[in-house]
Write a protein that holds these residues in place. Structure first.
Motif, mmCIF file in Angstrom:
data_model
loop_
_atom_site.group_PDB
_atom_site.id
_atom_site.type_symbol
_atom_site.label_atom_id
_atom_site.label_comp_id
_atom_site.label_asym_id
_atom_site.label_seq_id
_atom_site.Cartn_x
_atom_site.Cartn_y
_atom_site.Cartn_z
ATOM 1 N N LEU A 33 0.818 -1.211 0.000
ATOM 2 C CA LEU A 33 0.000 0.000 0.000
ATOM 3 C C LEU A 33 0.855 1.267 0.000
ATOM 4 N N GLN A 34 2.047 1.168 0.525
ATOM 5 C CA GLN A 34 2.947 2.318 0.487
ATOM 6 C C GLN A 34 3.727 2.414 -0.817
ATOM 7 N N ALA A 80 8.081 6.788 5.414
ATOM 8 C CA ALA A 80 7.085 6.801 4.339
ATOM 9 C C ALA A 80 7.166 8.077 3.513
ATOM 10 N N ALA A 81 6.815 7.938 2.234
ATOM 11 C CA ALA A 81 6.695 9.102 1.366
ATOM 12 C C ALA A 81 5.509 9.948 1.825
ATOM 13 N N GLU A 82 5.456 11.164 1.351
ATOM 14 C CA GLU A 82 4.388 12.086 1.717
ATOM 15 C C GLU A 82 3.014 11.455 1.453
ATOM 16 N N GLY A 83 2.164 11.471 2.486
ATOM 17 C CA GLY A 83 0.816 10.948 2.332
ATOM 18 C C GLY A 83 0.697 9.445 2.397
ATOM 19 N N ARG A 126 1.703 7.485 5.211
ATOM 20 C CA ARG A 126 1.715 6.927 6.558
ATOM 21 C C ARG A 126 0.504 6.029 6.775
ATOM 22 N N LEU A 127 0.691 4.985 7.585
ATOM 23 C CA LEU A 127 -0.391 4.058 7.894
ATOM 24 C C LEU A 127 -1.117 4.426 9.188
ATOM 25 N N PHE A 128 -0.426 5.127 10.079
ATOM 26 C CA PHE A 128 -0.990 5.546 11.348
ATOM 27 C C PHE A 128 -0.841 7.056 11.497
ATOM 28 N N PRO A 129 -1.735 7.689 12.253
ATOM 29 C CA PRO A 129 -1.546 9.118 12.549
ATOM 30 C C PRO A 129 -0.162 9.353 13.144
ATOM 31 N N ALA A 130 0.405 10.508 12.870
ATOM 32 C CA ALA A 130 1.781 10.783 13.285
ATOM 33 C C ALA A 130 1.929 10.926 14.793
ATOM 34 N N ASN A 157 -5.689 8.480 2.861
ATOM 35 C CA ASN A 157 -5.252 8.756 1.493
ATOM 36 C C ASN A 157 -5.669 7.647 0.527
ATOM 37 N N ASP A 158 -6.937 7.264 0.629
ATOM 38 C CA ASP A 158 -7.557 6.313 -0.294
ATOM 39 C C ASP A 158 -7.168 4.856 -0.090
ATOM 40 N N TYR A 159 -6.490 4.529 0.990
ATOM 41 C CA TYR A 159 -6.260 3.122 1.285
ATOM 42 C C TYR A 159 -6.448 2.894 2.784
ATOM 43 N N PRO A 160 -6.633 1.632 3.199
ATOM 44 C CA PRO A 160 -6.975 1.365 4.600
ATOM 45 C C PRO A 160 -5.890 1.816 5.571
ATOM 46 N N ARG A 161 -6.324 2.296 6.706
ATOM 47 C CA ARG A 161 -5.390 2.675 7.758
ATOM 48 C C ARG A 161 -4.749 1.431 8.384
ATOM 49 N N GLY A 162 -3.650 1.675 9.116
ATOM 50 C CA GLY A 162 -2.914 0.567 9.714
ATOM 51 C C GLY A 162 -3.739 -0.262 10.672
ATOM 52 N N ALA A 163 -4.645 0.377 11.424
ATOM 53 C CA ALA A 163 -5.484 -0.372 12.359
ATOM 54 C C ALA A 163 -6.436 -1.304 11.610
ATOM 55 N N ILE A 164 -6.941 -0.838 10.471
ATOM 56 C CA ILE A 164 -7.820 -1.684 9.651
ATOM 57 C C ILE A 164 -7.043 -2.886 9.126
#
Length: 205
Positions: free
Chosen positions: A21-22, A75-78, A80-84, A152-159
């Motif tokens: 996803l990244q 990670a590149a800009e945008g 990240r999988l989790f909030p910073a 950013n259009d893909y599932p978050r890390g928790a998901i």
């Protein structure tokens, strides 16, 4: 980068999905840690555990959460999988922690119920593990009702963590997902419609 691990492990899958996803290029090297030599993984991790992510510079990273933290930190800009930071990050990491706990109990039950010879199995311990998995899945069902799907259009890390835990239990211990958990099941179905999830769905050896 090279990701070492098997096709059933929910932890290896979580890293594979995160890398995909990244948009990171990586190779998969299938490792069977149940072999007498731990599948040769001890050169990368003396504990004989997966996942191991070998970076381009040859450094080996271990432990799922630490690997994913590295991916977020670099990670590149945008991407990240989790909030910073802040309370949102803590909340998302807690959800991932519950999911990891379910997966860990599921792995323990695999060793107890599938890998251990029947004459050495302890029925009370199997029942306890099953109880913990069931309670964990029930809690994930509650958490999933308010889970934020997209980053950013893909599932978050928790998901990702929740889906990997759910799908692993559904594959390794299908009897434990017969109880309806419609929100979690729908979340899994939505995620597995994406190539990153579908291509890494767990497979029993």
């Amino acid at each position: 980068m090279i990701l070492f691990g098997g096709r059933l492990s929910p932890f290896v899958r979580r890293v594979a999905i995160s890398l995909t996803l990244q948009g990171r290029y990586f190779e998969r090297q299938i490792v069977n840690v149940l072999q007498s030599d731990f599948g040769g993984i001890t050169d990368a991790n003396p504990l004989g555990r997966v996942p191991v992510l070998r970076l381009d510079d040859g450094m080996d990273l271990i432990e799922t959460s630490a690997i994913i933290d590295y991916l977020d930190q670099t990670a590149a800009e945008g991407k990240r999988l989790f909030p910073a930071d802040g309370l949102s990050r803590i909340a998302h990491l807690q959800i991932a922690g519950y999911a990891n706990g379910v997966a860990e109990k599921g792995v323990a039950l695999v060793y107890e119920a599938i890998r251990r010879p029947p004459e050495f199995q302890w029925p009370d311990w199997r029942a306890r593990l099953s109880q913990q998995i069931t309670a964990g899945l029930d809690h994930l069902e509650t958490l999933a009702t308010s889970a934020e799907w997209l980053a950013n259009d893909y599932p978050r890390g928790a998901i990702i963590a929740m889906v990997c835990a759910h799908d692993f239990i559904a594959t390794a211990h299908p009897a434990l997902v017969q109880q309806p958990r419609p929100v979690l099941a729908a979340l899994s179905a939505k995620a597995n419609a994406l190539p990153a999830f579908a291509a890494s769905y767990p497979v029993m050896a």
